[in-house]
Write an enzyme that holds these catalytic residues in place. Structure first.
Site, PDB file in Angstrom:
ATOM      1  N   LYS B 199       0.835  -1.205   0.000  1.00 46.26           N
ATOM      2  CA  LYS B 199       0.000   0.000   0.000  1.00 46.26           C
ATOM      3  C   LYS B 199       0.868   1.252   0.000  1.00 46.26           C
ATOM      4  O   LYS B 199       0.680   2.150  -0.805  1.00 46.26           O
ATOM      5  CB  LYS B 199      -0.927  -0.011   1.223  1.00 46.26           C
ATOM      6  CG  LYS B 199      -2.057   0.994   1.127  1.00 46.26           C
ATOM      7  CD  LYS B 199      -2.783   1.186   2.457  1.00 46.26           C
ATOM      8  CE  LYS B 199      -3.794   0.088   2.738  1.00 46.26           C
ATOM      9  NZ  LYS B 199      -4.687   0.419   3.895  1.00 46.26           N
ATOM     10  N   GLU B 205      10.307  -5.665   3.571  1.00 46.54           N
ATOM     11  CA  GLU B 205      10.520  -6.924   2.867  1.00 46.54           C
ATOM     12  C   GLU B 205      10.205  -6.791   1.380  1.00 46.54           C
ATOM     13  O   GLU B 205      10.953  -7.250   0.514  1.00 46.54           O
ATOM     14  CB  GLU B 205       9.635  -8.032   3.464  1.00 46.54           C
ATOM     15  CG  GLU B 205      10.011  -8.479   4.874  1.00 46.54           C
ATOM     16  CD  GLU B 205       9.342  -7.651   5.957  1.00 46.54           C
ATOM     17  OE1 GLU B 205       8.851  -6.526   5.656  1.00 46.54           O
ATOM     18  OE2 GLU B 205       9.317  -8.120   7.104  1.00 46.54           O
ATOM     19  N   GLY B 258      -5.020  -4.523   5.459  1.00 48.02           N
ATOM     20  CA  GLY B 258      -4.189  -5.479   4.727  1.00 48.02           C
ATOM     21  C   GLY B 258      -4.773  -6.884   4.712  1.00 48.02           C
ATOM     22  O   GLY B 258      -4.824  -7.540   3.669  1.00 48.02           O
ATOM     23  N   ARG B 259      -5.240  -7.364   5.851  1.00 44.99           N
ATOM     24  CA  ARG B 259      -5.746  -8.737   5.916  1.00 44.99           C
ATOM     25  C   ARG B 259      -7.160  -8.867   5.384  1.00 44.99           C
ATOM     26  O   ARG B 259      -7.739  -9.946   5.430  1.00 44.99           O
ATOM     27  CB  ARG B 259      -5.629  -9.273   7.350  1.00 44.99           C
ATOM     28  CG  ARG B 259      -6.299  -8.439   8.421  1.00 44.99           C
ATOM     29  CD  ARG B 259      -5.840  -8.856   9.812  1.00 44.99           C
ATOM     30  NE  ARG B 259      -6.366  -8.011  10.869  1.00 44.99           N
ATOM     31  CZ  ARG B 259      -5.817  -6.878  11.304  1.00 44.99           C
ATOM     32  NH1 ARG B 259      -4.712  -6.420  10.745  1.00 44.99           N
ATOM     33  NH2 ARG B 259      -6.348  -6.197  12.296  1.00 44.99           N
ATOM     34  N   GLU B 344      -4.220 -11.756  13.869  1.00 41.82           N
ATOM     35  CA  GLU B 344      -3.825 -10.353  13.797  1.00 41.82           C
ATOM     36  C   GLU B 344      -5.016  -9.446  14.144  1.00 41.82           C
ATOM     37  O   GLU B 344      -4.850  -8.381  14.729  1.00 41.82           O
ATOM     38  CB  GLU B 344      -3.270 -10.009  12.406  1.00 41.82           C
ATOM     39  CG  GLU B 344      -2.591  -8.652  12.341  1.00 41.82           C
ATOM     40  CD  GLU B 344      -1.730  -8.458  11.095  1.00 41.82           C
ATOM     41  OE1 GLU B 344      -0.489  -8.552  11.209  1.00 41.82           O
ATOM     42  OE2 GLU B 344      -2.284  -8.230   9.993  1.00 41.82           O
ATOM     43  N   HIS B 375      -2.333 -38.215   9.556  1.00 39.63           N
ATOM     44  CA  HIS B 375      -1.099 -38.980   9.699  1.00 39.63           C
ATOM     45  C   HIS B 375      -0.024 -38.174  10.417  1.00 39.63           C
ATOM     46  O   HIS B 375       1.153 -38.535  10.374  1.00 39.63           O
ATOM     47  CB  HIS B 375      -0.600 -39.435   8.333  1.00 39.63           C
ATOM     48  CG  HIS B 375      -1.480 -40.481   7.725  1.00 39.63           C
ATOM     49  ND1 HIS B 375      -1.172 -41.820   7.738  1.00 39.63           N
ATOM     50  CD2 HIS B 375      -2.692 -40.387   7.130  1.00 39.63           C
ATOM     51  CE1 HIS B 375      -2.140 -42.506   7.157  1.00 39.63           C
ATOM     52  NE2 HIS B 375      -3.080 -41.660   6.773  1.00 39.63           N
ATOM     53  N   LYS B 503       9.352  -3.819  14.320  1.00 42.85           N
ATOM     54  CA  LYS B 503       9.844  -3.033  13.177  1.00 42.85           C
ATOM     55  C   LYS B 503      10.839  -1.979  13.636  1.00 42.85           C
ATOM     56  O   LYS B 503      11.895  -1.794  13.035  1.00 42.85           O
ATOM     57  CB  LYS B 503       8.669  -2.307  12.501  1.00 42.85           C
ATOM     58  CG  LYS B 503       7.946  -3.104  11.445  1.00 42.85           C
ATOM     59  CD  LYS B 503       6.963  -2.182  10.714  1.00 42.85           C
ATOM     60  CE  LYS B 503       5.828  -2.986  10.112  1.00 42.85           C
ATOM     61  NZ  LYS B 503       4.784  -2.147   9.499  1.00 42.85           N
TER      62      LYS B 503
END
Lengths: 533, 533
Positions: B199, B205, B258-259, B344, B375, B503
């Site tokens: 955004k 990253e 964002g999510r 979050e 399993h 951060k």
């Protein structure tokens, strides 16, 4: 079986309870570091290929002493020695537990001759496949599930930098056809090798996928003779393999549990990916960790102390899960691997004698690679209502040349454990600018939202490089840690009776898919069956 | 903000406490089904594209009444209406929360004109890329992290059957270079489109990976003009994009978290993969679920009841995690997506006013696709010491032709929820043969190991088919469920202050990577820095 007191009946357990009440609840990591300049060194442990910083955990030297005493009173060392000696410590199935024998040097340890005979043959085959110009193989598909899938898949991803450039490795596990369908769509039959991995060759998912793969192979114009050359079995059931037209097989033994089997012929995909040299290095790394677990004194024994910390968090601090954050994208399947290793081994509610337990056993183990997790669920780790210990894995040397990316990945790793520990008081937050906060909100409310409790625990592992040897040591470290907590809890970490019931009920339901018969089913299962058919 | 009582101060909360003490603890699913032939129907809910069986949960009609009363007393409906109307319910950031506006039909809902203007432009671009013969694009690389990664990645995997056969979709998120390096190694620059999704165009990253991708692209002999054609930005920071040579951009708004952003231009990779028709169908499905959440009466409102069940398990039954088991390999990334969405959003420990909470909020959400999970960790779900609610997702029609595999996948799904509920008594186990048990062990001990507590809860969702429309509805269902529990808990589900501290500390640590300076650091961070440099 070795007779020992139940862990919660030992004096050490009682002392740990009191210690937690008197000191543990008030323990604060920030104070602990401020008051002891030697704390990092005091809680640093060196094991083969793995350095561990245990200093950011919610314990002090007294906690550690008491935990080591607990291990002593629960007979962990005796139990470990019994495992290594090949005693049938998997008592409910009457089996020895000897994955350590799979990585012992030639001539050392139990069953050495048969282990090395199959290992040599398996590695020769792997190297032959890797000679792609001669073998003609470009794609290898491993069909297996659980222990026949998670280990090889995790290791091949971790060791990507060591994988032969001309080889593509695929893993099919789920009986859901959306797993195998897109894999088959990408393959050319004559360049593909299928590995069918199932100890008994009766695993429902694996056999169903094997049948689909074989039919697809024949549909591509290949013959039964081609099947014999392009399909191999990792199994002890030669007859069932032969019925599928599979004649090249590699076996293993009933003293190798599924979730401890990547060191056996189940590791064939790893061996093909990284070659015999790489595979042997992985075994060497695991063996070095075995020696450490067997020989290092308790005060310096890393798997022992990790397993005891797990007990501390689970039964005294009251944590029900642990988050694993590998700061290496190659370790992206490690959490899924550890879910089986840890939760299938120690997700038990009865002791050796079948008596119900009154204390918690395996926590939930979960996680995604950092830095991805930071942008997903780390919010909760920092500001959620539960304390969740986090396990960071940092790798010093990358296998790529992007120095800037690497420094950022590692700085993020350290910053997260630092943030979890330090937190931020409302007073600190009040003193800062908060440009993205709503301007109409009063500063104190903003500061409260921007404060962090801190004092949240973590462990950091450091590997020099993610080599086959380091990976072997790391996985063996986790195995022995799980062994340790299981030994304290007095459970059989090597059976898995909890998977039986679902299998049996599936066997009952499957014919109903055709018949639609709902007789004898509960209302929910009957209703869902009707909707899904 | 809407003034309401804290949930734990309501009469309904108190009544739920008492109900749990009086009836909840003794509640047994087996008895409940045996005594009520209508239980399945009574707890079955139909929502758009999703049928839900809530009957295997640890509740009765009284529990549900009280939970609905709790929602009422906590003002959940008013809060929902405020969200849908565009009120600034994200109070700490002073923002509206309008992901629902992104999927409202043209002309309906807030911001319709700007939403559809960008949507039309984004979808036209996507269809242009999909015309691979003309565009020359065979590979699309999405560079983004968190909300700019998990949604597109999850959806593209889920909708694999709808993806253009000539297109390969890649996702790079982690700043660790082991993520991007193998992706770049597989690409040809002139056939690749890079999407840089951030955004603000400042996400550490994403920007670091974008710089690496751009340099790689130029190193392949491409020019700055080529960059302008092969790199697009999903961002509102046009200036920063232009500095990287990116001039085609698609924006979104500060009322899209964002999510909650896969419905916006962040969904560009999904749009390219499944085309404008598929993307619009996904939006339609989500919109249908929005209408259900807004309009369905509480007694038939699925997201509402799921959110309330989450509160019930977390705050009354005492569960700290929930396992998600999608019996469709395409949904393999759904648990990771839900980790961000849920943990979050609701991993918070203060209420709207910043007052500390005294009750638990978001549980840990985790899981792998069934049958793989069976399993691995299902042992613990069946026989571990903790009760962990499980969420099964079954899809009636597959997108492949392997009928045998499909029946097996679904039969396993039903068998697992059945097994969790039914369990097996020691008496039942005593009456069975146990061929793999050690023959020397006494039968009672064997039976105790082979018994299951049962009465373990689960929910099963049924989708008719995993279409774009169904996926849209399913994800919107989860969004509104998370909204509901967050509204009851009285927290802001739409901020994420907990990611700030890490951060900031990373910003402090990064220069130390070069300098080696450890001044002011705690002993652990200093020690680790020295080891890792």
């Amino acid at each position: 079986m070795i007779a020992t007191a139940r862990c919660d009946a030992t004096a050490a357990w009682q002392a740990l309870r009191e210690h937690h009440t008197n000191a543990g609840r008030a323990f604060d990591l920030r104070t602990a570091f401020a008051s002891d300049a030697g704390r990092f060194e005091a809680f640093a442990l060196e094991a083969p290929e793995v350095f561990a910083d245990l200093s950011k955990n919610l314990w002090d030297s007294r906690t550690r002493e008491l935990l080591l005493e607990l291990a002593h009173q629960c007979g962990v060392a005796r139990r470990r020695d019994a495992m290594l000696a090949g005693d049938p410590i998997n008592a409910t199935e009457g089996r020895a537990v000897l994955h350590t024998a799979l990585r012992a040097p030639r001539g050392a340890g139990p069953h050495s001759q048969e282990v090395h005979e199959i290992l040599d043959r398996m590695l020769a085959f792997a190297d032959q496949v890797r000679d792609t110009a001669t073998s003609g193989i470009t794609d290898v598909v491993n069909i297996g599930i659980g222990g026949s899938d998670l280990g090889p898949q995790m290791a091949v991803a971790a060791l990507q930098a060591h994988v032969h450039a001309g080889l593509h490795m695929h893993f099919v596990s789920n009986v859901d056809g959306h797993d195998i369908a897109p894999v088959l769509a990408r393959l050319q039959a004559r360049h593909t090798l299928f590995i069918i991995a199932s100890k008994t060759f009766t695993t429902q998912e694996t056999m169903a996928n094997a049948v689909v793969a074989r039919q697809w192979f024949l549909d591509q114009g290949m013959t039964a003779q081609d099947v014999a050359r392009h399909f191999v079995g990792v199994t002890t059931n030669l007859q069932a393999a032969a019925q599928l037209g599979v004649h090249t097989t590699f076996g293993f033994w009933d003293w190798v549990g599924g979730r401890y089997s990547m060191w056996s012929a189940i590791g064939l995909p790893i061996a093909i990916a990284v070659g015999s040299t790489g595979f042997r290095a992985m075994l060497d790394g695991a063996h070095a960790m075995d020696r450490h677990f067997a020989d290092a004194p308790a005060e310096r024994n890393l798997p022992l102390q990790l397993g005891l910390l797990d007990v501390w968090y689970r039964n005294f601090v009251g944590c029900s899960s642990r988050s694993v954050a590998p700061y290496h994208q190659g370790l992206r399947r490690l959490p899924a691997y550890l879910q089986q290793l840890e939760m299938e081994s120690n997700g038990k509610c009865v002791d050796h004698d079948g008596r119900p337990l009154t204390y918690g056993t395996s926590p939930v183990v979960w996680g995604e690679p950092g830095t991805n997790g930071q942008h997903a669920y780390f919010q909760m780790l920092h500001q959620g209502t539960d304390v969740i210990p986090v396990e960071f894995i940092a790798v010093r040397r990358p296998s790529h040349g992007y120095a800037d990316l690497h420094a950022k990945a590692l700085a993020n790793c350290l910053a997260q454990s630092q943030a979890l520990m330090l937190g931020k008081t409302t007073e600190q937050a009040l003193g800062e600018r908060a440009p993205t906060a709503a301007p109409t909100l009063d500063p104190l409310t903003v500061a409260r939202h921007r404060s962090f409790p801190g004092n949240r625990p973590s462990t950091t592992f450091v590997l020099q490089e993610l080599t086959p040897r380091a990976l072997g040591a790391l996985v063996a470290l986790y195995e022995h840690r799980v062994f340790t907590s299981g030994a304290v809890w007095g459970i059989n970490s090597f059976d898995q009776w909890g998977v039986e019931l679902g299998k049996a009920l599936c066997g009952d339901l499957l014919p109903r898919w055709d018949s639609g018969d709902t007789a004898g089913l509960d209302g929910s299962t009957a209703g869902l069956l009707a909707r899904l058919r």
